[in-house]
Design a protein around this motif. Sequence first.
Motif, PDB file in Angstrom:
ATOM      1  N   PHE A   1       0.839  -1.197   0.000  1.00 18.96           N
ATOM      2  CA  PHE A   1       0.000   0.000   0.000  1.00 18.96           C
ATOM      3  C   PHE A   1       0.881   1.255   0.000  1.00 18.96           C
ATOM      4  CE2 PHE A   1      -4.088   2.011   0.926  1.00 18.96           C
ATOM      5  CZ  PHE A   1      -3.692   3.244   1.411  1.00 18.96           C
TER       6      PHE A   1
ATOM      7  N   LEU B   1       1.281   4.158  -2.843  1.00 16.29           N
ATOM      8  CA  LEU B   1       1.029   5.562  -2.502  1.00 16.29           C
ATOM      9  C   LEU B   1       2.211   6.433  -2.958  1.00 16.29           C
ATOM     10  CD1 LEU B   1      -1.405   6.808  -1.030  1.00 16.29           C
ATOM     11  CD2 LEU B   1      -0.122   6.644   1.086  1.00 16.29           C
TER      12      LEU B   1
ATOM     13  N   HIS C   1       1.275   8.496  -6.197  1.00 16.46           N
ATOM     14  CA  HIS C   1       0.858   9.813  -5.716  1.00 16.46           C
ATOM     15  C   HIS C   1       1.981  10.636  -5.100  1.00 16.46           C
ATOM     16  CE1 HIS C   1      -3.351   8.695  -6.330  1.00 16.46           C
ATOM     17  NE2 HIS C   1      -3.047   7.527  -5.798  1.00 16.46           N
ATOM     18  N   GLN C   2       3.161  10.077  -5.042  1.00 15.98           N
ATOM     19  CA  GLN C   2       4.327  10.777  -4.455  1.00 15.98           C
ATOM     20  C   GLN C   2       4.041  11.167  -2.993  1.00 15.98           C
ATOM     21  OE1 GLN C   2       3.090  12.128  -7.758  1.00 15.98           O
ATOM     22  NE2 GLN C   2       4.150  10.204  -8.292  1.00 15.98           N
ATOM     23  N   ILE C   3       3.348  10.281  -2.298  1.00 13.34           N
ATOM     24  CA  ILE C   3       3.050  10.520  -0.881  1.00 13.34           C
ATOM     25  C   ILE C   3       3.840   9.507  -0.063  1.00 13.34           C
ATOM     26  CG2 ILE C   3       1.265  10.415   0.917  1.00 13.34           C
ATOM     27  CD1 ILE C   3      -0.757  11.320  -1.180  1.00 13.34           C
ATOM     28  N   GLN C   4       4.583  10.003   0.924  1.00 13.66           N
ATOM     29  CA  GLN C   4       5.380   9.117   1.772  1.00 13.66           C
ATOM     30  C   GLN C   4       5.692   9.824   3.082  1.00 13.66           C
ATOM     31  OE1 GLN C   4       9.544   8.728   0.376  1.00 13.66           O
ATOM     32  NE2 GLN C   4       8.988  10.180  -1.234  1.00 13.66           N
ATOM     33  N   GLY C   5       6.326   9.080   3.981  1.00 11.91           N
ATOM     34  CA  GLY C   5       6.742   9.690   5.239  1.00 11.91           C
ATOM     35  C   GLY C   5       6.317   8.868   6.431  1.00 11.91           C
ATOM     36  N   SER C   6       6.953   9.166   7.558  1.00  6.09           N
ATOM     37  CA  SER C   6       6.699   8.383   8.768  1.00  6.09           C
ATOM     38  C   SER C   6       5.287   8.598   9.305  1.00  6.09           C
ATOM     39  CB  SER C   6       7.718   8.744   9.851  1.00  6.09           C
ATOM     40  OG  SER C   6       7.658  10.131  10.123  1.00  6.09           O
ATOM     41  N   ALA C   7       4.621   9.662   8.855  1.00  6.88           N
ATOM     42  CA  ALA C   7       3.269   9.933   9.353  1.00  6.88           C
ATOM     43  C   ALA C   7       2.220   9.076   8.662  1.00  6.88           C
ATOM     44  CB  ALA C   7       2.915  11.407   9.140  1.00  6.88           C
ATOM     45  N   VAL C   8       2.574   8.465   7.546  1.00  2.00           N
ATOM     46  CA  VAL C   8       1.583   7.788   6.712  1.00  2.00           C
ATOM     47  C   VAL C   8       1.267   6.388   7.246  1.00  2.00           C
ATOM     48  CG1 VAL C   8       1.025   6.957   4.405  1.00  2.00           C
ATOM     49  CG2 VAL C   8       2.364   9.043   4.686  1.00  2.00           C
ATOM     50  N   MET C   9      -0.029   6.122   7.434  1.00  2.00           N
ATOM     51  CA  MET C   9      -0.483   4.806   7.922  1.00  2.00           C
ATOM     52  C   MET C   9      -1.533   4.292   6.948  1.00  2.00           C
ATOM     53  SD  MET C   9       0.608   4.752  11.361  1.00  2.00           S
ATOM     54  CE  MET C   9      -0.612   3.744  12.126  1.00  2.00           C
ATOM     55  N   PRO C  10      -1.361   3.105   6.431  1.00  2.00           N
ATOM     56  CA  PRO C  10      -2.343   2.587   5.470  1.00  2.00           C
ATOM     57  C   PRO C  10      -3.722   2.397   6.098  1.00  2.00           C
ATOM     58  CG  PRO C  10      -0.367   1.230   5.524  1.00  2.00           C
ATOM     59  CD  PRO C  10      -0.268   2.164   6.660  1.00  2.00           C
ATOM     60  N   ASN C  11      -4.761   2.557   5.286  1.00  2.59           N
ATOM     61  CA  ASN C  11      -6.101   2.167   5.704  1.00  2.59           C
ATOM     62  C   ASN C  11      -6.447   0.904   4.935  1.00  2.59           C
ATOM     63  OD1 ASN C  11      -8.714   1.883   6.486  1.00  2.59           O
ATOM     64  ND2 ASN C  11      -9.485   3.738   5.500  1.00  2.59           N
TER      65      ASN C  11
ATOM     66  N   GLN D   1      -9.693  -0.274   3.166  1.00  3.47           N
ATOM     67  CA  GLN D   1     -10.020   0.169   1.818  1.00  3.47           C
ATOM     68  C   GLN D   1      -9.390  -0.723   0.751  1.00  3.47           C
ATOM     69  OE1 GLN D   1     -12.579   2.068   2.358  1.00  3.47           O
ATOM     70  NE2 GLN D   1     -11.930   3.726   1.047  1.00  3.47           N
TER      71      GLN D   1
ATOM     72  N   LYS E   1       2.379  19.980  -6.355  1.00  2.80           N
ATOM     73  CA  LYS E   1       1.212  19.438  -5.638  1.00  2.80           C
ATOM     74  C   LYS E   1       0.323  20.513  -5.030  1.00  2.80           C
ATOM     75  CE  LYS E   1       2.281  15.042  -6.134  1.00  2.80           C
ATOM     76  NZ  LYS E   1       1.433  14.122  -6.909  1.00  2.80           N
TER      77      LYS E   1
ATOM     78  N   ASP F   1      -8.423   7.552   2.521  1.00  2.00           N
ATOM     79  CA  ASP F   1      -7.600   6.639   1.730  1.00  2.00           C
ATOM     80  C   ASP F   1      -6.431   6.113   2.549  1.00  2.00           C
ATOM     81  OD1 ASP F   1      -8.600   8.968  -0.439  1.00  2.00           O
ATOM     82  OD2 ASP F   1      -8.734   6.890  -1.134  1.00  2.00           O
ATOM     83  N   PHE F   2      -5.938   6.909   3.451  1.00  2.00           N
ATOM     84  CA  PHE F   2      -4.928   6.473   4.409  1.00  2.00           C
ATOM     85  C   PHE F   2      -5.060   7.357   5.637  1.00  2.00           C
ATOM     86  CE2 PHE F   2      -1.796   9.946   3.881  1.00  2.00           C
ATOM     87  CZ  PHE F   2      -2.142  10.456   2.646  1.00  2.00           C
ATOM     88  N   PHE F   3      -4.322   7.004   6.698  1.00  2.00           N
ATOM     89  CA  PHE F   3      -4.344   7.786   7.924  1.00  2.00           C
ATOM     90  C   PHE F   3      -3.004   8.489   8.094  1.00  2.00           C
ATOM     91  CE2 PHE F   3      -8.310   6.117   9.052  1.00  2.00           C
ATOM     92  CZ  PHE F   3      -8.308   4.730   8.972  1.00  2.00           C
TER      93      PHE F   3
ATOM     94  N   ASN G   1      -0.433   9.969  11.253  1.00  2.00           N
ATOM     95  CA  ASN G   1      -0.102   9.964  12.663  1.00  2.00           C
ATOM     96  C   ASN G   1       1.012  10.984  12.847  1.00  2.00           C
ATOM     97  OD1 ASN G   1      -0.173   9.157  15.292  1.00  2.00           O
ATOM     98  ND2 ASN G   1       0.183   6.993  14.860  1.00  2.00           N
ATOM     99  N   GLN G   2       1.497  11.118  14.052  1.00  2.00           N
ATOM    100  CA  GLN G   2       2.602  12.042  14.292  1.00  2.00           C
ATOM    101  C   GLN G   2       3.796  11.612  13.439  1.00  2.00           C
ATOM    102  OE1 GLN G   2       2.724  14.160  17.460  1.00  2.00           O
ATOM    103  NE2 GLN G   2       4.912  14.509  17.644  1.00  2.00           N
ATOM    104  N   GLY G   3       4.394  12.570  12.730  1.00  2.00           N
ATOM    105  CA  GLY G   3       5.551  12.231  11.909  1.00  2.00           C
ATOM    106  C   GLY G   3       5.661  13.153  10.709  1.00  2.00           C
ATOM    107  N   GLN G   4       6.433  12.712   9.733  1.00  2.00           N
ATOM    108  CA  GLN G   4       6.683  13.501   8.519  1.00  2.00           C
ATOM    109  C   GLN G   4       5.746  13.042   7.409  1.00  2.00           C
ATOM    110  OE1 GLN G   4       8.977  15.950   8.522  1.00  2.00           O
ATOM    111  NE2 GLN G   4       9.514  15.465  10.621  1.00  2.00           N
TER     112      GLN G   4
ATOM    113  N   LYS H   1       5.343  13.712   3.344  1.00  2.00           N
ATOM    114  CA  LYS H   1       5.917  14.338   2.149  1.00  2.00           C
ATOM    115  C   LYS H   1       4.963  14.070   0.991  1.00  2.00           C
ATOM    116  CE  LYS H   1      10.258  14.446  -0.472  1.00  2.00           C
ATOM    117  NZ  LYS H   1      10.343  15.926  -0.490  1.00  2.00           N
TER     118      LYS H   1
END
Lengths: 178, 222
Positions: A127, A131, A135-145, A148, B30, B116-118, B120-123, B125
């Motif tokens: 997932f 992403l 979509h060029q979305i990444q990072g430690s904040a990202v959590m998959p759902n 879906q 973006k 579509d996703f969640f 949390n605390q963090g970065q 991009k």
Amino acid sequence: MGDIKSTLDLVMEKTKHLSLSAEEKVGQQRDVYEKRLKGLLQKYADDLQTFEEFQKQLKAIQESLGVKDLQLLIHQILKCVDPDRNNTPWLDLLETYAPSLTTPIQKILMSYLQRRETLLQEGSQKFLQRLQNDHQIQGSAVMPNLNQDRRIQQKLKLMQNEVRDKLDSLADSSKNYG
Amino acid sequence: MQLTPNLHAFLWTSPNANNCNTYLIKTEQKRILIDPGHAAHFDHVQRGLSDLNLSMDSIDLIVCTHAHPDHMEAVQLFADTTALFTLHADDWQMVLDMAPHLKQIMGTELDHLTPDFFVNQGQLKVGDIDLEIHSTPGHSPGGISLYYAQDKALLTGDLIFKGGLGRTDLPGGKSELLKDSIQRMALLDSAWLLSGHGDVVSGQAAVQSNFEQVERMWFGYL
């Protein structure tokens, strides 16, 4: 919540001795026993009863109805087992009423949890990769759902059905009890 | 209203209806829309986007600081676009817990609101946009604040306002958490305080003063 009787249930209960054959009476007692068992298990599941209170009430029901069908009890307990939830209460009951089943059930549940963990981890990685790539979305904040992700949900459903089938087989094999 | 070359605010100023401020971070690559607001009032955001030669189809990502309807309801308007939607999982759980009531009272279905996703605390991009996501519960269980370091902009949702702070009496609200969240956000080097309602606070001194004033005036009542 205890079993709620319909008017028909009450009428049938009051008049059951009037016109039923011995076999019908036994069948009816089993039906009543099954309903009251479900109510009792629900109370236990809702933490409205301790284990000891459950045992006491079960004995009282069995004595009042003259039914002691252990296989029915095991069937009902196994129906309550949910591989995605805490099953300690049900395993505690089985330890008392069908101790030889607890180890196989624990193995089934453990195997499911391991497979689920692997599926969710692999799903999460894929997932996150999608992403990033799409979509060029990444990072430690990202959590998959993963709710879906249809593929993951379908695989989970299959795994859950497999567990249910295995538990049903165990329940059928418990006819030597009682 | 353009705040910086990359940062735009669509402030809600009507005294007659409740809605939130919406913000847009727009770069070469973006576009992120923060807190789209109520569906019925989204036209003011659409006009703002249009003034920038943008449309709903231009949005890559919608981020909600929390899941209250006055911030999130308009997400469903993006159902037929390619925009993704995210918020904190704890606030999504709050929505799920209230789902039957949402349908009954507001006629809202969750299908077009599902994230579509969640985050949390963090970065976080998104293309060439770098954001810090801070978990700031208190007004809601999964409230977040976004810090856009490039412009030193702090987007707080309903955590704190100019001269005020968020209410804690709604489901999942907790005074102690709100205070803690505000104190943590006060430590960030912010030149813009962009809240869910009310005026923008600009300038580091003004932002810092606002944090101090809110703590002094309101913490004793929580």
